[in-house]
Design a protein around this motif. Structure first.
Motif, PDB file in Angstrom:
ATOM      1  N   GLU A 112     -22.936  -2.742  21.495  1.00 20.02           N
ATOM      2  CA  GLU A 112     -21.941  -1.931  20.731  1.00 20.02           C
ATOM      3  C   GLU A 112     -22.542  -0.493  20.459  1.00 20.02           C
ATOM      4  O   GLU A 112     -22.010   0.052  19.467  1.00 20.02           O
ATOM      5  CB  GLU A 112     -21.483  -2.526  19.558  1.00 20.02           C
ATOM      6  CG  GLU A 112     -21.010  -3.780  19.554  1.00 20.02           C
ATOM      7  CD  GLU A 112     -19.713  -4.295  20.392  1.00 20.02           C
ATOM      8  OE1 GLU A 112     -19.037  -3.230  20.726  1.00 20.02           O
ATOM      9  OE2 GLU A 112     -19.543  -5.421  20.804  1.00 20.02           O
TER      10      GLU A 112
ATOM     11  N   GLU B 192     -20.184   3.242  20.477  1.00 17.26           N
ATOM     12  CA  GLU B 192     -19.308   3.592  19.409  1.00 17.26           C
ATOM     13  C   GLU B 192     -19.924   4.520  18.523  1.00 17.26           C
ATOM     14  O   GLU B 192     -20.982   4.321  17.964  1.00 17.26           O
ATOM     15  CB  GLU B 192     -18.666   2.465  18.851  1.00 17.26           C
ATOM     16  CG  GLU B 192     -17.412   2.775  17.687  1.00 17.26           C
ATOM     17  CD  GLU B 192     -16.953   1.526  17.075  1.00 17.26           C
ATOM     18  OE1 GLU B 192     -15.754   1.550  16.359  1.00 17.26           O
ATOM     19  OE2 GLU B 192     -17.432   0.476  17.524  1.00 17.26           O
TER      20      GLU B 192
ATOM     21  N   ASP C 173     -15.030  -1.092  15.532  1.00 21.09           N
ATOM     22  CA  ASP C 173     -14.789  -2.153  16.525  1.00 21.09           C
ATOM     23  C   ASP C 173     -16.222  -3.047  16.562  1.00 21.09           C
ATOM     24  O   ASP C 173     -15.834  -4.289  16.595  1.00 21.09           O
ATOM     25  CB  ASP C 173     -14.769  -1.652  18.114  1.00 21.09           C
ATOM     26  CG  ASP C 173     -13.598  -0.906  18.186  1.00 21.09           C
ATOM     27  OD1 ASP C 173     -12.479  -1.233  17.340  1.00 21.09           O
ATOM     28  OD2 ASP C 173     -13.381   0.035  19.022  1.00 21.09           O
TER      29      ASP C 173
ATOM     30  N   ARG D   7     -15.721  -5.365  13.498  1.00 22.47           N
ATOM     31  CA  ARG D   7     -14.769  -6.343  13.836  1.00 22.47           C
ATOM     32  C   ARG D   7     -15.541  -7.573  14.653  1.00 22.47           C
ATOM     33  O   ARG D   7     -15.151  -8.721  14.327  1.00 22.47           O
ATOM     34  CB  ARG D   7     -13.513  -5.992  14.426  1.00 22.47           C
ATOM     35  CG  ARG D   7     -12.512  -5.112  13.620  1.00 22.47           C
ATOM     36  CD  ARG D   7     -11.153  -4.612  14.409  1.00 22.47           C
ATOM     37  NE  ARG D   7     -10.457  -3.744  13.516  1.00 22.47           N
ATOM     38  CZ  ARG D   7     -10.556  -2.376  13.873  1.00 22.47           C
ATOM     39  NH1 ARG D   7     -11.308  -1.907  14.853  1.00 22.47           N
ATOM     40  NH2 ARG D   7      -9.723  -1.591  13.058  1.00 22.47           N
TER      41      ARG D   7
END
Length: 450
Positions: free
Chosen positions: A299, A302, A342, A345
């Motif tokens: 990730e 981001e 994101d 989450r």
């Protein structure tokens, strides 16, 4: 000795700037203290004794001359003393010297002590010195057989301006060196702090770009090495992500054909169960590929932005409820943090998915706790999220191993949920731990910096 060293360490400055300035100033101050002691205890002491002896000798000579002359013939002595010795005389006939308390007006200098000692040696008569009445002179009162002689001596005859110059030189040089040391060291420490901040931001997954090398040669070298490290890590992550994305794409193509073929096969009572199992296997393979790709990507693309943590938790809980989980949330009205929404989450989704597979009831709580000692309100705070379930839990000895990639203890799991969750939390500068839940199962405790 062992008990004193920690105390000494506590007294030292914690920052590099303070310690560097201390390293520079301590030897200078010690050297100046030695020089001051040599001057104060040697040169100044000798000069002070000689000056005091000269004044005491003049006073003793005047007393002796006055005792040899009658009161009417003493005027020439007063006149010569004022002109040649710079001493103002006054005689109080028939007066008696009253004892007065001697108070030191210059306690750091040996002037008064030296003058009193010299007068005792040369006069052999009762006397008194007054340093308080006149800031420019010292008044010496001598008890003679027929009265009290008042002698007003200028202080410049007892004092040398060298001391002022020496003290000004000591204090001025110390202040100048301190200012120079602080200015130069601040520039060096600023470069180090900038490098530390860049390293921290890069560790949190923020794209900071290259940093400008500045400061000393070693600090510039460290900054250049950091820039090269950033570049290598970005290339490595990019190459790995591209490779796994390509693998994922290549694998998804045949999996899609397999799903299409399974959907087009004629179904009957005999083949329905086998076809459903094959379809579930293909779907599981697709989920596993997506999970592997997300784990490899980390990730990392981001960027953090202000977001409401409570709202985010409520969204993830609502999604878990739609999947059939029983989730209760206890949280304040709102809590704004810089978050990669994101990614977080996905982290919370993995934790709730694990809890849903192992238990029936899930409790999620959001609050803030201090990072310092209990009751220390000035310490920075953590935003804390706890996820509890009533499942079988994990023994204490196996909780750390549960964070390892591919360590799956549940059917249908990829073994990457907790590993991904830990990566995401650490990328936010936080921490995650597994504990015993009050519900009897497992508690996952997340802490994010506020």
């Amino acid at each position: 000795m062992g008990g004193r060293l920690p105390l000494f360490r506590d007294l030292l400055p914690r920052g590099l700037l303070g310690r560097s300035v201390l390293i520079i100033l301590v030897p200078i101050l010690l050297l100046q203290a030695v020089a001051l002691q040599l001057f104060y205890g040697g040169h100044l002491d000798v000069i002070s004794r000689r000056l005091a002896g000269g004044v005491a000798g003049d006073v003793a000579m005047l007393v002796e001359l006055l005792q040899r002359e009658t009161i009417e013939d003493r005027s020439w002595i007063f006149r010569e003393a004022s002109w040649r010795l710079d001493l103002a005389l006054a005689f109080e006939a028939g007066a008696r010297l009253n004892a007065v308390e001697r108070r030191a007006s210059m306690p750091l200098l040996p002037l008064e002590e030296d003058l009193n000692r010299a007068l005792e040696e040369r006069l052999r008569l009762p006397f008194d010195t007054d340093w308080q009445s006149d800031p420019r002179s010292v008044i010496i009162r001598v008890q003679t057989p027929d009265g009290v002689l008042h002698v007003e001596a200028p202080r410049k005859r007892l004092f040398t301006a060298t001391l002022y110059l020496f003290v000004i030189w000591l204090v001025g040089s110390a202040l100048l060196l301190s200012a120079v040391a602080v200015v130069f060291m601040k520039n060096q420490v600023r470069a180090i702090r900038r490098l530390a901040g860049a390293a921290e931001a890069f560790g949190l997954g923020r794209d900071i770009g290259t940093i400008k090398p500045e400061g000393a040669a070693e600090v510039r070298q460290a900054a250049q090495a950091f820039n090269r490290m950033q570049d290598r890590i970005r290339r490595f992550v990019g190459q790995r992500t591209d490779m796994l994305a390509g693998i994922s794409h290549d694998l998804r193509t045949p999996l899609t054909r397999m799903r299409l073929a399974l959907a087009m096969l004629p179904r009957s009572a005999d083949t329905e169960e086998d076809l459903s199992a094959l379809t579930a296997d293909v779907e599981e393979m697709e989920r596993m590929i997506a999970a592997y790709l997300a784990f490899a990507r980390g990730e990392g693309t981001e960027q953090a932005a202000p977001a409401d943590l409570v709202e985010l938790v409520q969204e993830v809980a609502a999604k878990a409820r739609r999947s059939g989980a029983t989730v209760e949330v206890v949280a304040p009205s709102g809590l704004m943090l810089p978050l990669r929404a994101d990614a977080l989450r996905r982290c919370l989704g993995n934790l709730l998915d694990n809890a849903r597979r192992h238990g029936r009831l899930i409790m999620v709580a959001v609050d803030t706790v201090s990072r310092g000692e209990p009751g220390d309100e000035a310490a920075p705070a953590w935003a804390q999220i706890t996820v509890d379930d009533d499942g079988p839990g994990i023994p204490a000895a196996g909780r750390e191993a549960a964070f390892r990639p591919f360590a799956s203890g549940a059917p249908g799991g990829t073994g990457l949920g907790l590993a991904i969750a830990r990566d995401i939390v650490r990328a936010h500068g936080g921490e995650i731990a597994l504990e015993q839940s009050p519900l009897g199962g497992l508690r996952a405790r997340l802490r994010l910096p506020v």
